[in-house]
Design a protein around this motif. Structure first.
Motif, short mmCIF file in Angstrom:
data_model
loop_
_atom_site.label_atom_id
_atom_site.label_comp_id
_atom_site.label_asym_id
_atom_site.label_seq_id
_atom_site.Cartn_x
_atom_site.Cartn_y
_atom_site.Cartn_z
N UNK A 106 -16.44 -25.58 -27.25
CA UNK A 106 -16.35 -27.02 -27.48
C UNK A 106 -14.95 -27.42 -27.93
N UNK A 144 -12.37 -31.08 -28.76
CA UNK A 144 -12.46 -32.49 -29.11
C UNK A 144 -11.05 -33.08 -29.28
N UNK A 149 -9.51 -36.32 -31.46
CA UNK A 149 -9.75 -37.37 -32.44
C UNK A 149 -8.44 -38.14 -32.65
N UNK A 174 -14.56 -35.52 -25.66
CA UNK A 174 -14.85 -34.15 -26.01
C UNK A 174 -15.30 -33.39 -24.76
N UNK A 191 -5.55 -35.61 -33.31
CA UNK A 191 -5.94 -34.23 -33.66
C UNK A 191 -6.86 -33.67 -32.59
N UNK A 210 -21.74 -26.56 -31.27
CA UNK A 210 -21.67 -27.90 -31.83
C UNK A 210 -22.00 -27.97 -33.31
N UNK A 211 -22.59 -26.94 -33.86
CA UNK A 211 -23.01 -27.01 -35.26
C UNK A 211 -22.29 -26.02 -36.14
N UNK A 212 -21.12 -25.64 -35.73
CA UNK A 212 -20.30 -24.78 -36.59
C UNK A 212 -19.03 -25.53 -36.96
N UNK A 213 -18.31 -24.98 -37.94
CA UNK A 213 -17.12 -25.66 -38.42
C UNK A 213 -16.10 -25.81 -37.29
N UNK A 214 -15.43 -26.93 -37.28
CA UNK A 214 -14.38 -27.19 -36.29
C UNK A 214 -13.03 -26.76 -36.84
N UNK A 245 -9.01 -27.37 -36.52
CA UNK A 245 -8.13 -28.44 -36.08
C UNK A 245 -6.71 -27.97 -35.85
N UNK A 246 -6.03 -28.64 -34.92
CA UNK A 246 -4.60 -28.45 -34.76
C UNK A 246 -3.85 -29.23 -35.83
N UNK A 296 -26.70 -31.51 -40.35
CA UNK A 296 -25.66 -30.56 -40.75
C UNK A 296 -24.48 -31.36 -41.25
N UNK A 322 -20.63 -31.41 -43.42
CA UNK A 322 -19.46 -30.61 -43.75
C UNK A 322 -18.46 -31.45 -44.55
N UNK A 374 -14.25 -31.54 -45.19
CA UNK A 374 -12.94 -31.06 -44.77
C UNK A 374 -11.90 -31.57 -45.75
N UNK A 417 -6.97 -31.21 -40.62
CA UNK A 417 -8.05 -30.95 -41.59
C UNK A 417 -8.47 -29.49 -41.53
N UNK A 446 -11.65 -26.80 -42.83
CA UNK A 446 -13.03 -26.73 -43.29
C UNK A 446 -13.09 -26.27 -44.74
N UNK A 450 -23.46 -32.05 -30.37
CA UNK A 450 -22.19 -31.39 -30.05
C UNK A 450 -20.97 -31.94 -30.76
N UNK A 463 -18.97 -34.10 -34.25
CA UNK A 463 -18.99 -34.48 -35.65
C UNK A 463 -18.62 -35.95 -35.81
#
Lengths: 112, 112
Positions: A31, A33, A35, A48, A90, A97-101, A103-104, B32, B34, B36, B44, B46, B98, B100
């Motif tokens: 996945x 994205x 932003x 996304x 970003x 989809x349900x785990x921590x993202x 980021x750049x 879920x 989170x 950041x 950001x 996690x 999928x 956030x």
């Protein structure tokens, strides 16, 4: 381990110009994205992708296009830049989809 | 319409004291959550998460509490340290979505 890399880090565009922001991840994440962050608005999802060759619209997709031709890369395009697109962009990726993202570092874009 | 709301744009706390950041959500499908943390000119990162089957999750100095009936979560930082000065974003997601949804962020300043 590079994680998520965005190119470029800064850019100034004139109204009407086009550009492409590149996001690359080396974590084999499915996945990805894009932003944008604006003062008082938090992070708003532009587009996304849930896998190579797929893309979908987020909250604020107008004026942007994306492509995910390779799993590790997610490109964000501005065909005709407008001052309203001045923002910090970003890119993020997740394994599911349900785990921590992750980021750049962001791309600061100014449209004059 | 923002589905995740952080109504306090800023918080100032003395070093060593507790920082409490609040977050409300409107979408009852979210399961879920989170937090950041973001430093200036960085992406950001996690911090901590919690699923809807729990009401508390702890990781060192950071604890997140979830009150599903009130659609409210909070982040406690104890004790607060100068390095905790940053913008904190609350985010939420749900299975099969999928992506956030982020709040607007709370800027925390820890005073020496």
């Amino acid at each position: 381990n590079a994680g998520v890399t965005q190119t470029p880090k800064f850019r100034v565009l004139k109204t009407g110009q086009s550009m492409t922001l590149l996001c690359a991840q080396d974590m084999n994440h499915e996945y990805m994205y894009w932003y944008r962050q604006d003062p008082g608005m938090g992070l708003r999802l532009i587009h996304y992708s849930v896998g190579e060759g797929t893309t979908a619209k987020g909250e604020v997709p107008d004026g942007y296009n994306v492509s995910r031709l390779k799993k590790q890369n997610f490109l964000l395009g501005l065909e005709s830049a407008a001052p309203s697109q001045t923002s910090v962009y970003f890119c993020a990726s997740t394994r599911t989809g349900l785990t921590e993202a992750f980021f750049g570092q962001g791309t600061r874009l100014t449209v004059v | 319409d923002q589905q995740v709301k952080q109504n306090s744009p800023s918080l100032s706390v003395q070093e060593g004291r507790i920082s409490i950041l609040n977050c409300d959500y409107t979408n009852s499908m979210f399961d879920y959550f989170l937090w950041y943390k973001k430093y200036p000119a960085e992406g950001p990162t996690f911090l901590i998460s919690i699923s809807s089957i729990k009401d508390k999750n702890e990781d060192g100095r950071f604890t997140v509490f979830l009150n599903k009936s009130a659609k409210h979560l909070s982040l406690h930082i104890v004790p607060s340290q100068p390095g905790d000065s940053a913008v904190y974003f609350c985010a939420a997601s749900w299975a099969n979505d999928y992506k956030l949804s982020f709040g607007a962020g709370t800027t925390v300043t820890v005073r020496a």
